[in-house]
Design an enzyme around this catalytic site. Structure first.
Site, short mmCIF file in Angstrom:
data_model
loop_
_atom_site.label_atom_id
_atom_site.label_comp_id
_atom_site.label_asym_id
_atom_site.label_seq_id
_atom_site.Cartn_x
_atom_site.Cartn_y
_atom_site.Cartn_z
N GLU A 111 -114.41 -23.05 64.90
CA GLU A 111 -113.84 -23.68 66.10
C GLU A 111 -112.31 -24.05 66.13
OE1 GLU A 111 -117.83 -26.01 67.58
OE2 GLU A 111 -116.31 -27.03 66.23
N CYS A 125 -105.38 -26.78 67.95
CA CYS A 125 -105.54 -27.11 66.66
C CYS A 125 -106.36 -25.80 66.02
CB CYS A 125 -106.45 -28.33 66.90
SG CYS A 125 -107.03 -28.64 65.23
N CYS A 132 -114.54 -25.85 53.70
CA CYS A 132 -113.26 -26.41 52.85
C CYS A 132 -113.77 -26.53 51.56
CB CYS A 132 -112.65 -27.65 53.45
SG CYS A 132 -111.14 -28.27 52.42
N CYS A 136 -112.82 -34.48 50.81
CA CYS A 136 -112.41 -35.76 51.06
C CYS A 136 -113.72 -36.46 51.82
CB CYS A 136 -111.47 -35.67 52.34
SG CYS A 136 -110.07 -34.57 51.50
N CYS A 361 -110.67 -34.87 65.44
CA CYS A 361 -110.53 -34.59 64.09
C CYS A 361 -111.91 -34.73 63.22
CB CYS A 361 -109.63 -35.74 63.49
SG CYS A 361 -107.84 -35.33 64.32
N1 SAH Z 1 -107.44 -29.63 55.47
C1 SAH Z 1 -106.02 -30.27 56.25
C2 SAH Z 1 -106.09 -30.04 57.53
C3 SAH Z 1 -107.31 -30.19 58.36
S1 SAH Z 1 -108.11 -31.75 58.65
C4 SAH Z 1 -105.96 -31.88 55.86
O1 SAH Z 1 -106.70 -32.28 55.17
O2 SAH Z 1 -104.88 -32.21 56.24
C5 SAH Z 1 -106.97 -32.53 59.89
C6 SAH Z 1 -106.84 -33.92 59.74
O3 SAH Z 1 -108.03 -34.57 60.16
C7 SAH Z 1 -106.52 -34.32 58.52
O4 SAH Z 1 -105.53 -35.43 58.48
C8 SAH Z 1 -107.92 -35.08 57.96
O5 SAH Z 1 -107.96 -35.95 57.21
C9 SAH Z 1 -108.19 -35.63 59.27
N2 SAH Z 1 -109.81 -35.85 59.24
C10 SAH Z 1 -110.69 -35.31 58.54
N3 SAH Z 1 -111.81 -35.93 59.13
C11 SAH Z 1 -111.80 -37.18 59.92
C12 SAH Z 1 -112.53 -37.86 60.59
N4 SAH Z 1 -113.81 -38.03 60.42
N5 SAH Z 1 -111.83 -38.67 61.54
C13 SAH Z 1 -110.52 -38.71 61.61
N6 SAH Z 1 -109.76 -37.96 60.92
C14 SAH Z 1 -110.36 -37.08 60.04
FE1 SF4 Z 2 -110.65 -30.32 53.76
FE2 SF4 Z 2 -110.22 -32.84 53.28
FE3 SF4 Z 2 -108.89 -31.44 55.17
FE4 SF4 Z 2 -111.40 -32.15 55.29
S1 SF4 Z 2 -109.65 -33.61 55.28
S2 SF4 Z 2 -110.50 -30.18 55.92
S3 SF4 Z 2 -112.32 -32.08 53.16
S4 SF4 Z 2 -108.60 -31.04 52.99
#
Ligand code: SAH
Ligand code: SF4
Length: 395
Positions: A111, A125, A132, A136, A361
């Site tokens: 997406e 984006c 992944c 997290c 996000c």
């Molecule tokens: N993997 C990379 C980039 C993709 S995630 C990273 O972790 O930085 C992009 C952003 O969205 C990151 O800051 C991540 O922590 C945040 N994110 C992930 N899940 C989320 C959620 N459920 N609500 C708000 N932000 C979220």
């Molecule tokens: Fe992967 Fe963590 Fe980024 Fe989600 S927030 S895409 S699990 S690195």
């Protein structure tokens, strides 16, 4: 890349032909030579010519390259492709956010989200992986296994698809809708740095899509050894998914922290190439109720970032089915932001965008997969017994 082709016959099916639209400039020249469609002494000139057509004009057919001889166009069409991947679904939110579900190959769907009024005019984006490998705990993508890294071509294709949809060919010099790129879609870009760096080379090329490296930001959970190579190879802006100010909590929220703890991460960030007040690191901080949202943590954040040219993005948590986390109350987020404001960080709350189309996000991919699976079930039911309307629905 090695391409061996018999140009007297079409030896490969169209889908198996290499696509020129996602190659770097050197790879493009090399592919032209190896195909035999272009003489080696003409390859550089021809590559420059094709580059303009592909990345400035956005053409997807060799026949549209009007200053290339007809026979050469025919030879190129036998040896290569230029088409876009399939758009499985396109949605537009009531706030103007657009989301595309793009099928790169069978089973490889990602997406991509366009968010207006972000960055200079609008940000795209993009995803760097399908799924992944990191877990997290607040991220929906993290609950999905990695399917695979995207290629540079597949990353660039996301920009091309957005440009097609926004009607931004030829590459406009001014008044663009798409001005910024953020690697904040699915996946961890620093586990796919080679492709991300090649894609940035292509996207930022001044004779093509021409989105400047200054307007491209790569977000990472903190893959420390790749920070310096990222800065050196791409000169992109850096965003760090911090989310906690002490190791005990960050170990839980962003488990890669056990490998690269906060103090070491901060040292690597301070050494990020080209950091200055004009080029600040963005720290992302998801607001989780009762987990990381106290005033004490806001103060700790200010202390932690002291001396680093930085911006802070507070991201209201976007919930997803099965998560135990809850988004902080708006008042709590505002109180947290007020502490940051007093310390000199302006407007740090990121307004959730495109929630109605699951484009915010952490909502990417898995949710729409679920919806589509349910839609598929309905369709199957309709086909077998025309009973879809009475079937239980989970969407
Ligand atoms: N993997 C990379 C980039 C993709 S995630 C990273 O972790 O930085 C992009 C952003 O969205 C990151 O800051 C991540 O922590 C945040 N994110 C992930 N899940 C989320 C959620 N459920 N609500 C708000 N932000 C979220
Ligand atoms: Fe992967 Fe963590 Fe980024 Fe989600 S927030 S895409 S699990 S690195």
């Amino acid at each position: 890349m090695t391409v061996t082709l018999d140009l007297t016959r079409k030896t490969l099916t169209d889908a198996a032909l290499p696509n020129l639209a996602g190659l770097t400039r050197p790879a493009l020249a090399q592919a032209l030579i190896e195909s035999g469609a272009v003489r080696p002494d003409k390859a550089k000139m021809r590559a420059t010519q094709l580059w303009r057509w592909i990345h400035h004009y956005g053409v997807t057919r060799f026949d549209d390259m009007t200053d290339v001889a007809k026979e050469t166009r025919a030879e190129l069409a036998l040896a290569f492709r230029l088409d876009r991947p399939e758009i499985v679904e396109r949605q537009v939110s009531k706030d103007g956010t657009r989301k595309w579900l793009i099928r790169m190959a069978p089973g490889i769907e990602v997406e991509t989200v366009y968010i207006p009024d972000v960055g200079r005019a609008g940000a795209l984006c993009v995803s760097s992986q399908v799924g992944c490998t990191l877990n997290c705990t607040f991220c929906h993508t993290g609950t999905q296994a990695l399917v695979r890294n995207l290629t540079a071509a597949e990353i660039v294709a996301q920009v091309q698809v957005a440009r097609d949809d926004l009607g931004e060919w030829p590459s406009p010099k001014a008044d663009r809708l798409l001005t910024n790129i953020v690697f904040m879609g699915m996946g961890e870009p620093l586990y796919n740095l080679d492709s991300v760096a090649d894609a940035i080379d292509i996207i930022s090329d001044g004779e093509g899509i021409a989105i400047s490296r200054r307007r491209i930001t790569v977000s990472t959970s903190g893959v420390l050894p790749e920070l310096e190579p990222l800065g050196r190879r791409t000169q992109a802006g850096l965003a760090i998914s911090l989310h906690a100010t002490h190791d005990d909590l960050r170990n839980v929220l962003v488990p890669i922290n056990k490998k690269y703890p906060i103090a070491e991460l901060m040292a690597a960030i301070r050494a990020y190439p080209g950091l200055s007040n004009a080029k600040r690191v963005t720290f992302e901080y998801v607001m989780l109720k009762g987990v990381n949202d106290s005033p004490a943590e806001a103060l700790a954040l200010v202390r932690l970032l002291k001396g680093i040219p930085s911006k802070i993005n507070l991201i209201p948590f976007n919930p997803w089915p099965g998560t135990d986390y809850v988004c902080s109350d708006w008042k709590t987020i505002e109180a947290f932001a007020a502490i940051l404001n007093r310390a000199g960080y302006a407007s740090p709350i990121r307004t959730p965008r495109g929630r109605d189309i699951l484009a915010a996000c952490g909502q990417l991919k898995s949710e729409s997969e679920k919806l589509r699976a349910s839609a598929r079930r309905k369709l199957a039911q309709a086909e077998v017994g025309d009973e879809a309307e009475s079937a239980p629905s989970d969407d």
